[in-house]
Design a protein around this motif. Structure first.
Motif, short mmCIF file in Angstrom:
data_model
loop_
_atom_site.label_atom_id
_atom_site.label_comp_id
_atom_site.label_asym_id
_atom_site.label_seq_id
_atom_site.Cartn_x
_atom_site.Cartn_y
_atom_site.Cartn_z
N UNK A 245 0.85 -1.19 0.00
CA UNK A 245 0.00 0.00 0.00
C UNK A 245 0.88 1.23 0.00
N UNK A 246 0.71 2.08 -1.02
CA UNK A 246 1.49 3.32 -1.16
C UNK A 246 0.51 4.48 -1.17
N UNK A 247 0.71 5.45 -0.27
CA UNK A 247 -0.20 6.60 -0.17
C UNK A 247 0.55 7.89 -0.45
N UNK A 248 0.05 8.65 -1.42
CA UNK A 248 0.58 9.97 -1.69
C UNK A 248 -0.25 10.97 -0.89
N UNK A 249 0.18 11.22 0.35
CA UNK A 249 -0.54 12.13 1.23
C UNK A 249 -1.72 11.46 1.90
N UNK A 250 -2.45 12.28 2.67
CA UNK A 250 -3.67 11.83 3.30
C UNK A 250 -3.45 11.04 4.58
N UNK A 251 -4.57 10.60 5.14
CA UNK A 251 -4.60 9.80 6.36
C UNK A 251 -5.60 8.68 6.10
N UNK A 252 -5.18 7.70 5.34
CA UNK A 252 -6.08 6.67 4.83
C UNK A 252 -6.83 5.96 5.95
N UNK A 253 -6.12 5.56 6.98
CA UNK A 253 -6.74 4.84 8.09
C UNK A 253 -7.77 5.72 8.79
N UNK A 254 -7.46 7.00 8.95
CA UNK A 254 -8.38 7.90 9.64
C UNK A 254 -9.58 8.30 8.81
N UNK A 255 -9.46 8.23 7.49
CA UNK A 255 -10.53 8.71 6.62
C UNK A 255 -11.52 7.63 6.22
N UNK A 256 -11.14 6.39 6.33
CA UNK A 256 -11.93 5.31 5.77
C UNK A 256 -12.92 4.73 6.78
N UNK A 257 -13.93 3.98 6.30
CA UNK A 257 -14.95 3.45 7.20
C UNK A 257 -14.50 2.19 7.92
N UNK A 258 -15.36 1.74 8.83
CA UNK A 258 -15.19 0.45 9.50
C UNK A 258 -13.78 0.31 10.07
N UNK A 259 -13.45 1.16 11.01
CA UNK A 259 -12.07 1.34 11.48
C UNK A 259 -11.38 0.03 11.85
N UNK A 260 -12.06 -0.82 12.59
CA UNK A 260 -11.40 -2.06 13.03
C UNK A 260 -11.07 -2.96 11.84
N UNK A 261 -11.98 -3.04 10.88
CA UNK A 261 -11.73 -3.85 9.69
C UNK A 261 -10.59 -3.24 8.87
N UNK A 262 -10.63 -1.93 8.69
CA UNK A 262 -9.59 -1.26 7.90
C UNK A 262 -8.22 -1.42 8.54
N UNK A 263 -8.13 -1.22 9.84
CA UNK A 263 -6.82 -1.33 10.49
C UNK A 263 -6.29 -2.77 10.43
N UNK A 264 -7.16 -3.74 10.61
CA UNK A 264 -6.71 -5.13 10.49
C UNK A 264 -6.24 -5.42 9.07
N UNK A 265 -6.92 -4.85 8.08
CA UNK A 265 -6.53 -5.05 6.69
C UNK A 265 -5.16 -4.45 6.42
N UNK A 266 -4.90 -3.23 6.93
CA UNK A 266 -3.61 -2.59 6.71
C UNK A 266 -2.49 -3.40 7.35
N UNK A 267 -2.76 -3.99 8.48
CA UNK A 267 -1.72 -4.75 9.18
C UNK A 267 -1.39 -6.07 8.48
N UNK A 268 -2.22 -6.48 7.52
CA UNK A 268 -1.92 -7.69 6.75
C UNK A 268 -0.97 -7.39 5.59
N UNK A 269 -0.73 -6.13 5.27
CA UNK A 269 0.12 -5.79 4.13
C UNK A 269 1.58 -6.17 4.40
N UNK A 270 2.30 -6.43 3.33
CA UNK A 270 3.74 -6.64 3.45
C UNK A 270 4.44 -5.31 3.71
N UNK A 271 3.97 -4.25 3.04
CA UNK A 271 4.63 -2.94 3.15
C UNK A 271 3.57 -1.85 3.04
#
Length: 759
Positions: free
Chosen positions: A460-486
């Motif tokens: 996951x590559x982000x050009x700016x922003x606060x993806x985790x803070x802006x997106x819905x379903x916080x617990x699902x989103x955070x768990x999804x981000x933690x599954x990424x390799x990078x």
């Protein structure tokens, strides 16, 4: 003199509540602006910086996308714009020493307010797999880490390249070029979460997914309908345009579940009269039930059809398609359903009709209050239906005005940041660069989270922003981000996304809008597109926050070379050296940007063509403007439940929290509040000052809970409630999205309130 950042998170357990205000701006806004700027920048730097905001030889405000007129004030900024500038131009710094003292687990326990207050990030930082904290890393090694992970993927579609609306045209164009040369259309952006519904509806109905009005059109309007929008907080400079329109004879209808101070009275701090008295803006306030807008506009359309001589028959005959089917659906609208859906009275709707019929030049403005519902696209189509009936598109002083919330979010989409690009755009890109772009559609924001959750996306590559803070379903989103390799974030400041990481993580610090940008060929400027299609230059005037920062175009160019290697014939080094060479390529790929460098060198820039506005030509599938006839929808709420909308406070911009107050709504010293109508609260047994957990209800049966909110008795529409995001994003199910656009339905969340112990 600038002050130090807070050492600890402020206590928010007992926010103070007063009566809401009934006027916006004025001297209190000036005083608050100066206090914030002084705290972040100091007096001298404040003057040096703020006097360049939104000036023709200065930099574009990193806040909202509201346009500037040809004649500028000396102080061409609003309170919240000044806060955005102060946060970026702050003298506070986040150094490697800060990261050494704060493990990632500590950062994850901090509030977004505390993280943002720490200051500008000074060095590229790397979180190695298994490490508990970020450490400094060279730029070369950082690009190498990204290259390692990207080239190890089984498919380019296992990578996601996200873009925030702050990104310049030049950087956005390079990012989409890199992603497509790499082999993916996975280019989600913040539009997916806000005005995607607008773009979907407008592209289908008028052929262009942008607004059709200019600032001058707003000034010339007879009637302005402001629906689902709070300009006093989210787009404060819009109030000046509304004030000017009112002075010219316009009338204003506000359609919103909450009364908002900025639409009641505007105290323009630029004029003596504004400071002393102010201007009343709203002529008719329709306090609509959340999600009832489609039903309202459908009934207005029925009544227009029934009114003799109200339909612009020449326009309808010459320029539109689908009238008969639409008219049949509109005539079927009935009063009982409309009143139930809207919560309005018949007399209120008839007053609105009278104002519509008396207006030849009507503009409808809207924002998230219309776009973040299941039926958002159908609602905006119904708005367009009204304007088509009246011949109010392609007429001076009339048209559609979706008000974008981030300074270049519209420009990023114009530059090709889109997961579903047109074949025409890809053909032009391929021809210019000799590449073969993928033609299958990529992932939007919601689908990107699902792919990360399911292990189908790994970088996951982000050009700016606060993806985790802006997106819905916080617990699902955070768990999804933690599954990424990078996970990689190009950032100026800290936010929660830096504390919710993949196995490895990088923070790549970049120049901000306020920073001077000097490359090998000399001083550079970037460009942005505002909410009304004006493109202009932005030039920072401050020394960069650190000598270790790179610009966004330089980061993308160097990363692309590291990933693609010498096999790429794209002149990435040339693009990093001289941004004019990027604009030369944009001119040959993106329609409307021909002779880009010459046009943007003119003070104030240039306006992009817009066929419906400029020539009443509608580049739709039918070649005409399309009436539509969707079934009327509105949320149905079980007894004992409320319909919650998430919203911003006045001390916030998107997910950036500037402070803990919401001055206009009477809230001070805390953000965990829920605004509930007094009668609804009494029926639920909740006194003003009681505490409750907010629990959303969704068809998947999952309990989503936001605990410990102070109940505030507030004059919102009956059956409705409101609370701030990102704290309430946890309540929005990932799968609760708008039809067609897939935008999260953050403005219509069914909740129950469970009384909890006081804080």
């Amino acid at each position: 003199m600038a002050s130090k950042p807070p050492a600890g998170d402020p206590v928010q357990d007992a926010p103070q509540v007063r009566a809401p205000q009934h006027a916006a701006a004025g001297l209190p806004a000036v005083a608050h602006t100066l206090r914030v700027a002084q705290r972040q920048m100091g007096a001298r730097r404040t003057a040096r910086t703020l006097l360049k905001v939104n000036q023709k030889d200065g930099f574009d405000c990193p806040g909202c996308a509201w346009p500037e007129g040809d004649e500028r004030h000396v102080a061409e900024f609003c309170e919240n714009g000044a806060k955005a500038v102060a946060e970026e131009a702050t003298l506070r710094r986040v150094t490697p020493g800060f990261f050494a003292a704060h493990p990632v687990a500590d950062l994850a326990d901090r509030s977004g307010y505390w993280l943002g207050q720490q200051g500008r990030i000074t060095h590229p930082m790397y979180l190695a797999e298994g490490s508990d904290r970020y450490e400094p890393v060279t730029w070369e090694r950082a690009f190498g880490i990204v290259a390692e992970e990207l080239t190890a993927l089984g498919s380019p579609d296992e990578a996601v390249f996200y873009t925030s609306g702050r990104t310049s045209n030049e950087a956005a164009f390079l990012l989409q070029l890199f992603a497509r040369e790499f082999g993916t259309n996975n280019l989600p952006d913040c539009s997916n979460m806000c005005h995607e519904s607008s773009g979907s509806a407008l592209t289908e109905t008028i052929g262009v997914g942008k607004g059709s009005v200019s600032l001058e059109d707003l000034h010339r309007a007879d009637l302005i309908i402001v629906a689902g929008q709070n300009p006093g907080t989210n787009h404060p400079r819009m109030l000046s345009a509304l004030e000017k329109a009112k002075a010219g004879g316009a009338r204003i209808i506000s359609v919103n579940p909450l009364p908002e101070a900025g639409l009641e009275r505007f105290k323009n701090p630029q004029t003596p009269r504004g400071v002393l008295k102010g201007a009343t803006l709203t002529d008719l306030f329709l306090q609509i039930r959340i999600g009832g807008d489609q039903a309202l506009f459908r009934m207005l359309n029925k009544l227009v059809l029934d009114a003799p001589g109200a339909v612009d028959e020449d326009f309808v005959r010459e320029h539109t398609q689908g009238y008969e089917e639409f008219a049949g659906a509109a005539r079927a609208a009935d009063w009982p359903e409309t009143l139930a859906a809207t919560g309005l009275s018949r007399s209120e709707i008839e007053r609105a009709l009278a104002m519509v019929l008396e207006s030849r030049r009507t503009v409808v403005c809207w924002a998230m209050g219309l776009t973040q519902h299941k039926h958002a696209v159908a609602t905006i189509r119904e708005v367009v239906n009204l304007l088509l009936l009246r011949g109010a598109i392609g007429r001076p002083g009339a048209g559609v005005c979706p008000v974008r919330g981030h300074s270049n979010v519209q420009g990023d989409r114009t530059m090709g940041i889109f997961e579903r690009p047109s074949d025409a755009f890809l053909d032009a890109l391929d021809k210019e660069f000799g590449i073969t772009s993928p033609r299958h559609h990529g992932l939007d924001v919601v689908r990107a989270i699902q792919a990360l959750r399911d292990g189908k996306a790994k970088v996951f590559f982000a050009m700016g922003g606060n993806f985790v803070g802006a997106t819905p379903d916080t617990e699902v989103t955070e768990a999804a981000m933690r599954r990424a390799r990078l996970t990689v974030h190009v950032s100026t400041k800290l936010n929660r996304s830096h504390a919710v990481t993949g196995a490895r993580a990088l923070i790549l610090p970049t120049l901000g809008r306020t920073d001077k940008d000097v490359q090998a060929s000399g001083k550079q400027f970037v460009t942005v597109e505002d909410s009304m299609g004006l493109v202009h230059a932005s030039r920072g005037n401050l020394p960069p926050a650190s000598p270790h920062l790179l610009s966004e175009p330089a980061i993308v160019a160097r990363l692309a070379r590291a990933v693609l290697g010498t096999a790429s014939a794209t002149p990435w080094e040339e693009f990093a050296r001289d941004y004019a060479t990027i604009r030369d390529r944009i001119a040959r790929v993106v329609p409307g940007f021909e002779d880009f460098n010459a046009k943007v060198s003119r003070p104030g820039g240039f306006t992009l063509p817009h066929a419906p506005r400029d020539e009443r030509r509608f580049p739709t599938a039918t070649g005409k403007a399309n009436f539509t006839a969707a079934p009327v929808e509105y949320p149905e709420v079980p007894e004992g439940r409320l319909l919650l909308q998430t919203l911003r406070s006045h001390d916030q911009y998107n997910t950036t929290i500037y402070g803990l107050d919401d001055r206009y709504r009477g809230i001070k010293g805390g953000r965990r509040v829920v605004l509930v109508h007094p009668d609804d609260a009494r029926e639920l047994g909740l006194a003003d000052g009681a505490y409750a957990d907010l629990v959303s209800e969704w068809r998947d049966g999952t309990e989503r809970r936001a605990p410990g909110f102070r109940v505030v008795h507030y004059p919102t529409a009956r059956g409705c409630a409101a609370a701030y995001y990102p704290e309430t994003n946890v309540l929005v199910p990932l799968d609760a999205t708008a039809d067609v656009s897939n935008t999260p339905a953050s403005k219509s969340v069914i909740v129950r309130l469970e009384q909890s112990p006081s804080a």
